[in-house]
Design a protein around this motif. Structure first.
Motif, PDB file in Angstrom:
ATOM      1  N   THR A   1       0.697  -1.152  -0.060  1.00 32.41           N
ATOM      2  CA  THR A   1      -0.081  -0.053   0.176  1.00 32.41           C
ATOM      3  C   THR A   1       0.831   1.133  -0.010  1.00 32.41           C
ATOM      4  O   THR A   1       1.881   1.336   0.526  1.00 32.41           O
ATOM      5  CB  THR A   1      -0.809   0.054   1.308  1.00 32.41           C
ATOM      6  OG1 THR A   1      -1.704  -0.996   1.261  1.00 32.41           O
ATOM      7  CG2 THR A   1      -2.017   1.109   1.057  1.00 32.41           C
TER       8      THR A   1
ATOM      9  N   GLY B   1       0.556   5.693   0.094  1.00 32.10           N
ATOM     10  CA  GLY B   1      -0.126   7.028   0.028  1.00 32.10           C
ATOM     11  C   GLY B   1       0.771   7.945  -0.567  1.00 32.10           C
ATOM     12  O   GLY B   1       0.812   7.821  -1.719  1.00 32.10           O
TER      13      GLY B   1
ATOM     14  N   LEU C   1      10.148   7.336   4.804  1.00 28.55           N
ATOM     15  CA  LEU C   1      11.496   7.518   5.012  1.00 28.55           C
ATOM     16  C   LEU C   1      12.162   6.070   5.371  1.00 28.55           C
ATOM     17  O   LEU C   1      13.430   6.184   5.267  1.00 28.55           O
ATOM     18  CB  LEU C   1      11.978   8.508   6.140  1.00 28.55           C
ATOM     19  CG  LEU C   1      11.516   9.943   5.721  1.00 28.55           C
ATOM     20  CD1 LEU C   1      11.697  10.998   6.834  1.00 28.55           C
ATOM     21  CD2 LEU C   1      12.178  10.540   4.331  1.00 28.55           C
TER      22      LEU C   1
ATOM     23  N   ALA D   1      -8.364   7.765   3.130  1.00 31.88           N
ATOM     24  CA  ALA D   1      -6.948   7.652   3.501  1.00 31.88           C
ATOM     25  C   ALA D   1      -6.179   8.432   2.567  1.00 31.88           C
ATOM     26  O   ALA D   1      -4.946   8.821   2.905  1.00 31.88           O
ATOM     27  CB  ALA D   1      -6.627   6.208   3.526  1.00 31.88           C
TER      28      ALA D   1
ATOM     29  N   SER E   1       6.574  17.464   5.170  1.00 32.64           N
ATOM     30  CA  SER E   1       6.037  16.577   3.911  1.00 32.64           C
ATOM     31  C   SER E   1       4.529  16.828   3.730  1.00 32.64           C
ATOM     32  O   SER E   1       3.764  15.928   3.060  1.00 32.64           O
ATOM     33  CB  SER E   1       6.355  15.092   3.985  1.00 32.64           C
ATOM     34  OG  SER E   1       5.970  14.594   5.257  1.00 32.64           O
TER      35      SER E   1
ATOM     36  N   THR F   1       2.070   5.088   9.769  1.00 33.54           N
ATOM     37  CA  THR F   1       3.399   5.322  10.485  1.00 33.54           C
ATOM     38  C   THR F   1       3.154   6.015  11.944  1.00 33.54           C
ATOM     39  O   THR F   1       4.428   6.040  12.483  1.00 33.54           O
ATOM     40  CB  THR F   1       4.366   6.027   9.415  1.00 33.54           C
ATOM     41  OG1 THR F   1       3.495   7.530   9.236  1.00 33.54           O
ATOM     42  CG2 THR F   1       4.411   5.572   8.170  1.00 33.54           C
TER      43      THR F   1
ATOM     44  N   GLY G   1       4.836  11.617  13.927  1.00 34.94           N
ATOM     45  CA  GLY G   1       5.049  12.686  14.839  1.00 34.94           C
ATOM     46  C   GLY G   1       5.122  14.113  14.078  1.00 34.94           C
ATOM     47  O   GLY G   1       4.035  14.629  14.243  1.00 34.94           O
TER      48      GLY G   1
HETATM   49  P1  FAD Z   1       3.847   6.520   2.425  1.00 37.79           P
HETATM   50  O1  FAD Z   1       5.225   6.977   2.180  1.00 37.79           O
HETATM   51  O2  FAD Z   1       3.170   6.192   0.957  1.00 37.79           O
HETATM   52  O3  FAD Z   1       3.762   5.054   3.178  1.00 37.79           O
HETATM   53  C1  FAD Z   1       4.320   4.819   4.505  1.00 37.79           C
HETATM   54  C2  FAD Z   1       4.027   3.708   4.934  1.00 37.79           C
HETATM   55  O4  FAD Z   1       2.766   3.581   5.320  1.00 37.79           O
HETATM   56  C3  FAD Z   1       4.245   2.384   4.081  1.00 37.79           C
HETATM   57  O5  FAD Z   1       4.705   1.273   4.862  1.00 37.79           O
HETATM   58  C4  FAD Z   1       2.758   2.229   3.524  1.00 37.79           C
HETATM   59  O6  FAD Z   1       2.815   0.625   3.057  1.00 37.79           O
HETATM   60  C5  FAD Z   1       1.911   2.577   4.654  1.00 37.79           C
HETATM   61  N1  FAD Z   1       0.804   2.949   4.203  1.00 37.79           N
HETATM   62  C6  FAD Z   1       0.368   4.199   3.539  1.00 37.79           C
HETATM   63  N2  FAD Z   1      -0.861   4.443   3.330  1.00 37.79           N
HETATM   64  C7  FAD Z   1      -1.674   3.227   4.103  1.00 37.79           C
HETATM   65  C8  FAD Z   1      -2.839   3.025   4.092  1.00 37.79           C
HETATM   66  N3  FAD Z   1      -3.810   3.833   3.632  1.00 37.79           N
HETATM   67  N4  FAD Z   1      -3.032   1.851   4.913  1.00 37.79           N
HETATM   68  C9  FAD Z   1      -2.179   0.910   5.230  1.00 37.79           C
HETATM   69  N5  FAD Z   1      -1.002   1.288   5.266  1.00 37.79           N
HETATM   70  C10 FAD Z   1      -0.581   2.646   4.376  1.00 37.79           C
HETATM   71  N6  FAD Z   1       7.738  11.810   9.532  1.00 37.79           N
HETATM   72  C11 FAD Z   1       7.405  12.132  10.865  1.00 37.79           C
HETATM   73  O7  FAD Z   1       6.741  11.144  11.610  1.00 37.79           O
HETATM   74  N7  FAD Z   1       7.761  13.336  11.355  1.00 37.79           N
HETATM   75  C12 FAD Z   1       8.257  14.304  10.668  1.00 37.79           C
HETATM   76  O8  FAD Z   1       8.399  15.469  10.982  1.00 37.79           O
HETATM   77  C13 FAD Z   1       8.287  13.923   9.247  1.00 37.79           C
HETATM   78  N8  FAD Z   1       8.903  14.907   8.293  1.00 37.79           N
HETATM   79  C14 FAD Z   1       9.144  14.500   6.930  1.00 37.79           C
HETATM   80  C15 FAD Z   1       9.757  15.409   6.067  1.00 37.79           C
HETATM   81  C16 FAD Z   1      10.030  15.159   4.856  1.00 37.79           C
HETATM   82  C17 FAD Z   1      10.558  16.284   3.902  1.00 37.79           C
HETATM   83  C18 FAD Z   1       9.862  13.946   4.319  1.00 37.79           C
HETATM   84  C19 FAD Z   1       9.981  13.589   2.959  1.00 37.79           C
HETATM   85  C20 FAD Z   1       9.055  12.933   5.241  1.00 37.79           C
HETATM   86  C21 FAD Z   1       8.711  13.408   6.589  1.00 37.79           C
HETATM   87  N9  FAD Z   1       8.336  12.389   7.311  1.00 37.79           N
HETATM   88  C22 FAD Z   1       8.148  12.546   8.778  1.00 37.79           C
HETATM   89  C23 FAD Z   1       8.108  10.912   6.953  1.00 37.79           C
HETATM   90  C24 FAD Z   1       6.617  10.891   6.168  1.00 37.79           C
HETATM   91  O9  FAD Z   1       6.294  12.178   5.529  1.00 37.79           O
HETATM   92  C25 FAD Z   1       5.699  10.023   7.076  1.00 37.79           C
HETATM   93  O10 FAD Z   1       5.935   8.994   7.483  1.00 37.79           O
HETATM   94  C26 FAD Z   1       4.248  10.038   6.535  1.00 37.79           C
HETATM   95  O11 FAD Z   1       3.417   9.620   7.582  1.00 37.79           O
HETATM   96  C27 FAD Z   1       4.065   8.955   5.421  1.00 37.79           C
HETATM   97  O12 FAD Z   1       2.806   9.328   4.732  1.00 37.79           O
HETATM   98  P2  FAD Z   1       2.789   8.732   3.067  1.00 37.79           P
HETATM   99  O13 FAD Z   1       1.311   9.048   2.830  1.00 37.79           O
HETATM  100  O14 FAD Z   1       3.670   9.699   2.255  1.00 37.79           O
HETATM  101  O15 FAD Z   1       3.005   7.333   3.223  1.00 37.79           O
END
Ligand code: FAD
Ligand code: ZN
Length: 471
Positions: free
Chosen positions: A67, A69, A74, A109, A133, A145, A148
């Motif tokens: 899956t 999003g 990271l 979602a 992000s 995830t 935070g």
């Molecule tokens: P994805 O990257 O697409 O997926 C992340 C994980 O979640 C994968 O394992 C995926 O399989 C799973 N997933 C996604 N959607 C679903 C769903 N609907 N159901 C089940 N599983 C799912 N993170 C922090 O915690 N704090 C920060 O301050 C932070 N700052 C960031 C800054 C930058 C510039 C970047 C690039 C990233 C940062 N992150 C941070 C990390 C990231 O943004 C987070 O982990 C975010 O929650 C991921 O969301 P996404 O939709 O991009 O998920």
């Protein structure tokens, strides 16, 4: 396999899938280029029923599925490393309901975090989760995830913002737990299992979220300090002075500020004299709160007591945004400077100074001249404990030390009673390391949950849950 792919395509209709390499490409690599995968099929379901149909087929045919999003994770959790089918939540993008008096919001979602914040703001309410992000990441990813970010100090992690979930299980069963209740003790709180499970136990399709009153007043300051000890002392003082109004307390060393002002256009050092450490702090409150005066006098007292060398308090929203930009640009500035080795660790807040005192020289013993850029959420005990290479630009020899540095840092983190992943998760990046830091008993319990919820191991296989060690 092609028969399975045809069944999956039929389940979502023409708009619901793609095999066009150009459309797949951005889903197969993450933004840093660190992880790359392949997939025969990108599925783009638009409804929970379609997600359910997809998973039922995958489960019957033992077809692994990842899956995704916003693809901002990271730790590589969202990348299909073994040619899995990819499920994008991008079309699950509706705001289903907003209850302004109950201060709750139900969204699908695939709504971006910025979209969730905006939907709340349109009703003059706050959704407090805030990440750099946020324009790209999705609420489903944030939940998967347990993200935070910069406002955990005041509002808690994503887990604290979730009142209910709709989840599709591995066999396609839909768990409708979209309740907007603040209190519900009817047995196991199943939604908690899916929060932070990184797509390994089920697919989140919608969430009921908790909103807060929109703060009327926001005070942002930037303080120069002699040491991390002074920063921890300042945190205590500011919390005592402002009650529960402190919403962010972010630390960065001088080198981080230097890299930001060097690489990021439109940034400058807001203070005259240089100091070894800086803290960005923010407090927010209601209209009548005398917050700005309290905040400024507490900072003034800290200067008198030599805890703080110098400080500035933003006089306008634009100035506050400039101060925030200094903090939020650190990762990007590190990247532009060149190679870096990164960690996302937490230790008890009071232990941060002692941890830094031991861990920085320990890393520099492995890589002489490694430049420490330890920054982040001091108020939560969470540091992005990063090092830039001794020189600018790419540096393969430096990056070759990643594993040695990581083991050294994580072993110290364990000694301090900390965590090797404070907010980014495990994914693939840390799955091999986890058994070194988590007990057999905890890992066994994780495996038992995985086997109960995903007996055929189709959901994000190989991620988050370490396999049983082979003797
Ligand atoms: P994805 O990257 O697409 O997926 C992340 C994980 O979640 C994968 O394992 C995926 O399989 C799973 N997933 C996604 N959607 C679903 C769903 N609907 N159901 C089940 N599983 C799912 N993170 C922090 O915690 N704090 C920060 O301050 C932070 N700052 C960031 C800054 C930058 C510039 C970047 C690039 C990233 C940062 N992150 C941070 C990390 C990231 O943004 C987070 O982990 C975010 O929650 C991921 O969301 P996404 O939709 O991009 O998920
Ligand atoms: Zn962070």
């Amino acid at each position: 396999m092609s028969e399975v792919l045809d069944r999956l395509k039929n389940a979502v209709g023409a708009k619901g899938f793609s095999q066009d390499p150009a459309e797949l490409a951005p889903h197969l690599e993450e933004w840093r280029g660190k992880y790359r995968g392949t997939s025969p099929l990108l599925l783009k379901p638009a409804t929970t029923a379609e997600v359910s149909a997809i998973l039922a087929i995958c489960n019957q045919t033992r077809t692994p599925i990842v899956t995704q999003g916003g693809n901002t994770g990271l730790v590589g959790g969202q990348i299909p490393f073994h040619d899995e089918v990819l499920l994008s939540t991008a079309r699950l993008n509706r705001v289903r309901a907003l209850d302004p008096s109950g201060m709750t919001l139900i969204v699908e979602a695939g709504v971006t975090l910025a979209g969730v914040q905006q939907a709340a703001a349109d009703a003059h309410l706050l959704f407090p989760l805030s990440l750099a992000s946020e324009g790209s990441c999705t609420i489903g990813g944030n939940i998967a995830t347990n993200a935070g970010g910069t406002h955990v100090l005041r509002y808690g992690m994503t887990r604290a913002q979730v009142l209910g979930l709709e989840v599709v299980r591995a066999d396609g069963t839909v768990l409708d737990m979209l309740r907007t209740l603040h209190k519900d003790n009817t047995g196991y709180d199943l939604k908690q299992l899916f929060i932070g499970s990184e797509g390994t136990l089920g697919v989140v399709t919608a969430a009921a979220l908790r909103l807060y009153p929109m703060p009327e007043v926001s005070v942002v300051g930037f303080a120069a300090l002699p040491s991390p000890q002074a920063a921890v002392a300042l945190l205590g003082r500011m919390q005592a002075a402002t009650g529960s109004m402190l919403s962010a307390f972010e630390i960065m060393p001088r080198l981080a500020l230097d890299l930001v002002t060097k690489h990021i256009e439109g940034t400058r050092d807001p203070l005259d004299a240089s100091a070894p450490w800086y803290v960005l702090l923010e407090a927010t409150g209601g209209k009548d709160a005398n917050l700005a005066a309290t905040f400024e006098s507490a900072l003034g007292a800290a200067i008198e007591d030599s805890l703080v060398a110098d400080a500035v308090v933003a006089a306008s929203g634009a100035q506050a945004a400039q101060l925030w930009k200094l903090r939020e640009s650190v990762s990007e500035a590190q990247k532009r400077e060149g190679a870096s080795i990164k960690h996302d660790i937490s230790v008890p807040v009071a232990a941060i100074p002692a941890f830094l005192e031991q861990a920085v020289p320990a890393v520099q013993q492995i890589v002489p001249g490694a430049r420490a850029v330890s920054f982040g959420h001091l108020g939560d005990g969470n540091l992005h404990f990063n090092f830039n290479s001794p020189r600018t630009g790419g540096d393969p020899a430096f990056l070759a030390q990643w594993d040695a540095v990581q083991i050294c840092v994580h072993d110290l983190v364990k000694q301090f009673g900390g965590s090797i992943s404070a907010e980014h998760g495990i994914g693939v990046m840390k799955v091999a390391a986890l058994p070194r830091y988590k007990s057999h008993e905890e890992l066994d319990a994780m495996r038992a949950l995985k086997a109960a919820f995903d007996p055929n191991s189709i959901l994000n296989p190989g991620k988050t849950v370490p396999p049983v060690a082979r003797l």
